[in-house]
Design an enzyme around this catalytic site. Structure first.
Site, PDB file in Angstrom:
ATOM      1  N   LYS A  40      17.187   6.970  -0.075  1.00  0.00           N
ATOM      2  CA  LYS A  40      17.195   6.229   1.124  1.00  0.00           C
ATOM      3  C   LYS A  40      15.881   5.805   1.446  1.00  0.00           C
ATOM      4  O   LYS A  40      15.080   6.501   1.027  1.00  0.00           O
ATOM      5  CB  LYS A  40      18.033   6.937   2.268  1.00  0.00           C
ATOM      6  N   GLY A  78      12.813  -1.743   0.297  1.00  0.00           N
ATOM      7  CA  GLY A  78      12.004  -1.846  -0.719  1.00  0.00           C
ATOM      8  C   GLY A  78      12.460  -0.978  -2.074  1.00  0.00           C
ATOM      9  O   GLY A  78      12.932  -1.602  -3.070  1.00  0.00           O
ATOM     10  N   ALA A  79      12.369   0.396  -1.908  1.00  0.00           N
ATOM     11  CA  ALA A  79      12.460   0.988  -3.151  1.00  0.00           C
ATOM     12  C   ALA A  79      13.771   1.097  -3.544  1.00  0.00           C
ATOM     13  O   ALA A  79      14.221   0.961  -4.817  1.00  0.00           O
ATOM     14  CB  ALA A  79      11.927   2.633  -2.701  1.00  0.00           C
ATOM     15  N   ARG A 128      17.347  11.400  -2.281  1.00  0.00           N
ATOM     16  CA  ARG A 128      16.362  11.755  -3.380  1.00  0.00           C
ATOM     17  C   ARG A 128      14.941  11.116  -3.118  1.00  0.00           C
ATOM     18  O   ARG A 128      14.759   9.703  -2.788  1.00  0.00           O
ATOM     19  CB  ARG A 128      16.850  11.385  -4.689  1.00  0.00           C
ATOM     20  N   ILE A 129      13.972  11.815  -3.332  1.00  0.00           N
ATOM     21  CA  ILE A 129      12.573  11.291  -3.133  1.00  0.00           C
ATOM     22  C   ILE A 129      12.037  11.139  -4.463  1.00  0.00           C
ATOM     23  O   ILE A 129      11.949  11.927  -5.300  1.00  0.00           O
ATOM     24  CB  ILE A 129      11.936  12.246  -2.365  1.00  0.00           C
ATOM     25  N   GLY A 154       0.933  -1.376  -0.140  1.00  0.00           N
ATOM     26  CA  GLY A 154       0.211  -0.047  -0.001  1.00  0.00           C
ATOM     27  C   GLY A 154       0.921   1.282  -0.007  1.00  0.00           C
ATOM     28  O   GLY A 154       0.303   2.346   0.040  1.00  0.00           O
ATOM     29  N   THR A 206       3.883   9.509  -2.477  1.00  0.00           N
ATOM     30  CA  THR A 206       3.749   8.197  -1.687  1.00  0.00           C
ATOM     31  C   THR A 206       4.825   8.441  -0.733  1.00  0.00           C
ATOM     32  O   THR A 206       4.372   7.984   0.462  1.00  0.00           O
ATOM     33  CB  THR A 206       4.112   7.352  -2.731  1.00  0.00           C
ATOM     34  N   GLY A 220      10.118   4.766   4.428  1.00  0.00           N
ATOM     35  CA  GLY A 220       8.799   3.975   5.020  1.00  0.00           C
ATOM     36  C   GLY A 220       8.797   4.056   6.500  1.00  0.00           C
ATOM     37  O   GLY A 220       7.897   4.530   7.224  1.00  0.00           O
ATOM     38  N   GLU A 221       9.835   3.921   7.085  1.00  0.00           N
ATOM     39  CA  GLU A 221       9.765   3.831   8.756  1.00  0.00           C
ATOM     40  C   GLU A 221      10.081   5.029   9.445  1.00  0.00           C
ATOM     41  O   GLU A 221      10.016   5.093  10.643  1.00  0.00           O
ATOM     42  CB  GLU A 221      10.474   2.667   9.187  1.00  0.00           C
TER      43      GLU A 221
HETATM   44 MO1  MOS Z   1       8.718  -3.314   8.446  1.00  0.00          MO
HETATM   45  S1  MOS Z   1       8.412  -3.512  10.384  1.00  0.00           S
HETATM   46  O1  MOS Z   1       8.131  -4.645   7.886  1.00  0.00           O
HETATM   47  O2  MOS Z   1       7.639  -1.880   8.287  1.00  0.00           O
END
Ligand code: MOS
Length: 755
Positions: free
Chosen positions: A712, A523-524, A639-640, A481, A645, A715-716
């Site tokens: 970089k 991932g990216a 870089r974004i 997502g 997203t 997500g987190e």
């Molecule tokens: Mo990671 S804890 O799968 O966002």
């Protein structure tokens, strides 16, 4: 191709950004399919034909054994096809497996393999029927009696049994912390508590299993296809190539869908027995007791500083819990190893083993809990010394990674703080607590730093360009997502000079070239770099074809000078549509496989994304309720790729941080070993009105040390430190320092002055 022509690198092509697609806030390419229902999630997948419905039955004791299990009534219930218990379940691989895989993500994870109950909710039966209603009804008729044992459920009561994790990275030390701390003129020694937090992705865990001979196709909501493929193969004791995992659309993961859970294993077993597809989903309540959660933690922070707030000694020692089933360490002190300078330092993790479902990765495992303490401690030190919280962080900014001694690949932490301070009117913060008032509400400002490590995982990617001038990306990657489909389409389109609409992204299938999947914010960068490599190889193929083709206007030109834009290949003043070239010279299309191998500079640098959170809170002097008034996150993550997203992920993380600070907590009922909150009525997450005025932005940064995209992970990052900013704002508003999350009114009110 034995010449040594120098073709442009992927990094150069992305840098040139000729179509301007890199960074653009492109709408999600899968958005239309999702909002119209064309995107089929696992449980609604139609393509394998009509599936039978499975329902998992969980144990109602916390530890012990099943003494009797009577399935007669369930088997006689309408529509029932199979009732599976430990008595008739097929043999499965042992956890850890005969080959000794101790990685919980890829290891065998058997269910119904014995009469043992390992935790409340541990599956004791799986009922399959022709309809969901029949399966659920029959499940209620499975009669189980237990021989209850004595489980260890209370984290707080067993802290003295905490043990060293098996992981070699649990502890670290530089210099002589004890001596430096003892000698420091300013000493801070505080302990912070974070509770168990729930995982409750929007889409519950689901699986749909179908066998074709001895080959299993398993649709499931799953973040990591290759690890899952291995885990399922180990559990079923079949070769990996007999397992195909498909996960095209996933309604959230964030660590909750890294592992294989009972609905997948049991659907696969039942489908093989019944010779027809079987699907199952966990209920929301079952997600609480059968899947992962974030560990509770008790964290002691010690800071030794001079009167100017410069740290000489820094220690972060955390105790967290793990499940007896397998070890998982919430590494709360990990980011303290590189966030601030201090010549003498120590970090440590210890584990309390509990009889609970597996403690698991939950978005930003480690720092999401750890920064709730270190970032409050830094604020406490600043407030004690009368130093501005940004200034004290500036004074402790390291030149190089203070533990490893490696240079940072890029580090814009201070720039994020300065930009945020400017935009948030930080200079209007009163250094004296309890001085801003609006009726019954005390108002305060708080900030915190944010940091999350940039990981890179080996990845491949298939790329095909066809005679219509359209490209197909194929990768065993997932999109939980967060926008994977979209950023992959952007990278392919930019590198090939096509429109985003000309790119077909096919991911979510373990038979595609291997990619890391979604997790750890890797991932990216990982999957995207493999795609970029594939695109560069494809450009070279196309350019060489064109210059060698006497019928091409590009014949005889220098292929390394080829540019790709608007569906055309250009060299100098000459150009040709890619579709024309392919129709003539490569009617079957062109295909390449790209690859990313983390190597070279990746290991020579300390790599992290950074940011700063700013928030304003109001605390009611009557009820002690804290409300978020506004919040801003300013981040730097290389870089974004896509401003939309990336921003929505940042905001999602920040909202999670608001939940950590104000409402989210779960506790174990010591009588049963069950969680007190088992749904979203009992487990409170912020709703819209709780986070009305929230914004996130990224400042310009490029990081060329990790990957050719110079990105970089984002997500987190958003959750890291977010809750601490609220903690610090509550203190600024009220003068009440709470160190026990979440900051519910009962913890704030006693410290407030009488109304
Ligand atoms: Mo990671 S804890 O799968 O966002």
């Amino acid at each position: 191709m034995a010449d040594d022509l120098r073709f442009p690198t992927g990094a150069e092509v992305i840098e040139a950004n000729r179509s301007g697609l890199i960074g653009r806030a492109v709408d999600r390419v899968d958005g239309g399919a999702k909002v119209t229902g064309r995107a089929q999630y696992t449980y609604e997948t139609q393509e394998l034909g009509q599936a039978a419905y499975g329902v998992v039955v969980g144990a109602t004791i916390g530890k012990g054994r099943v003494s009797t299990i009577d399935t007669t009534a369930a088997e006689a219930a309408p529509g029932v096809l199979l009732v599976m218990t430990h008595k008739n379940a097929p043999p499965q691989g042992e956890f850890g497996g005969p080959k000794g895989i101790d990685n919980r993500l890829a290891a065998a994870k058997p269910y119904l393999h014995s009469d043992e109950v390992r935790h409340f909710g541990d599956p004791v039966a799986f009922v399959v029927a022709d309809t969901f209603e029949n399966a659920r009804d029959a499940a209620a008729h499975v009669a189980v009696t237990y021989e209850a044992g004595q489980g260890v459920y209370s984290f707080e009561d067993h802290l003295d049994e905490a043990q060293k994790p098996a992981s070699p990275t649990s502890d670290s030390a530089v210099g002589d912390f004890d001596a430096a701390f003892a000698a420091a003129p300013i000493q801070l020694d505080e302990t912070y508590i974070t509770p168990i937090q729930a995982h409750a992705q929007m889409e519950p865990h689901a699986a749909l299993a179908s066998w074709d001979g001895d080959k299993l196709t398993l649709f499931m909501a799953c973040q990591l296809l290759k690890a899952t493929q291995r885990s399922v193969a180990e559990t079923l004791m079949i070769p990996r190539d007999r397992v195909r995992i498909v996960s095209r659309y996933i309604g959230g993961g964030f660590g909750g869908k890294l592992c294989v859970y009972p609905e997948a294993t049991l659907s696969a077993l039942a489908a093989r027995i019944l010779g027809r597809p079987v699907k199952a989903t966990l209920t929301r309540q079952q997600m609480f007791s059968m899947t992962g959660h974030r560990s509770a933690s008790i964290q002691r922070i010690r800071m030794g500083a001079d009167n100017d707030g410069r740290l000489s000694a820094l220690a972060h020692e955390g105790i967290v819990h793990t499940s007896r089933m397998w070890e998982f360490t919430e590494s709360v002190a990990a980011q303290t190893r590189r966030l601030y300078a201090a010549p003498h330092r120590r970090t440590q993790h210890r584990l309390v083993v509990l009889d609970l479902p597996g403690a698991e990765a939950v978005r930003a495992p480690g720092e999401a809990s750890g920064m709730l303490s270190i970032e409050v401690a830094m604020d406490e030190l600043a407030c004690r010394l009368g130093i501005d919280p940004i200034e004290i962080r500036r004074r402790n900014e390291p030149d190089v990674d203070p533990e490893s001694g490696k240079p940072y690949s890029s580090r814009s932490l201070i720039a994020c703080m300065d930009e945020g301070a400017r935009r948030f009117d930080w200079d209007q913060r009163s250094a004296t607590t309890g001085t801003r008032r609006d009726g019954e509400w005390l108002i305060g400002l708080g900030m915190s730093a944010s940091i999350r490590t940039n990981y890179l995982v080996p990845s491949k990617c298939g790329l095909t360009l066809n005679v219509e001038g359209r490209a197909v990306v194929r990768q065993a990657m997932t999109d939980i997502g967060t926008g994977t489909y979209t950023i992959l389409a952007q990278i392919a389109a930019e590198a090939l000079g096509l429109a985003v609409a000309d790119i077909e992204v096919e991911i979510g299938d373990s038979e595609f070239p291997p990619a890391p999947g979604s997790g750890g914010s890797f991932g990216a960068a990982s999957a995207g770099s493999a795609l970029l490599d594939a695109a560069m190889k494809l450009r070279e193929q196309a350019a060489r074809l064109a210059v060698a083709d006497p019928n091409s206007p590009l014949f005889g030109q220098a292929p390394e000078s080829a540019a790709f834009i608007d569906g055309r290949i250009l060299i100098g003043n000459h150009s040709e549509a890619l579709s024309d070239l392919l129709r003539r010279s490569a009617p079957d299309g062109l295909s390449t496989i790209g690859e990313l191998t983390p190597a070279g500079t990746y290991n020579d640098y300390s790599q992290h994304a950074h940011g700063a959170h700013f928030c304003e809170v109001a605390v009611s002097t009557i009820t002690g309720e804290a409300r978020l008034c506004r919040m801003l996150g300013v981040f730097a993550a290389g870089r974004i790729l896509n401003d939309k997203t990336a921003r929505s992920q940042a905001i999602g993380g920040m909202i999670w941080g608001v939940g950590q600070a104000l409402t989210e907590e779960n506790h174990v009922d010591p009588r049963y070993g069950s969680f007190e909150a088992q749904d979203l009525a009992g487990y409170h997450v912020p709703a819209h009105a709780d986070v009305a005025n929230l914004d996130a932005l990224f400042i310009a940064e490029e990081d060329d040390k990790g990957n050719p995209l110079k990105i970089k992970g984002v997500g987190e990052l958003g959750i890291c430190g977010a809750g601490a900013a609220l903690a610090n704002a509550i203190f600024n508003a009220t003068g009440v320092r709470v160190r026990d999350y979440p900051f519910t009114p009962d913890k704030i009110l006693p410290g407030l002055p009488p109304v």
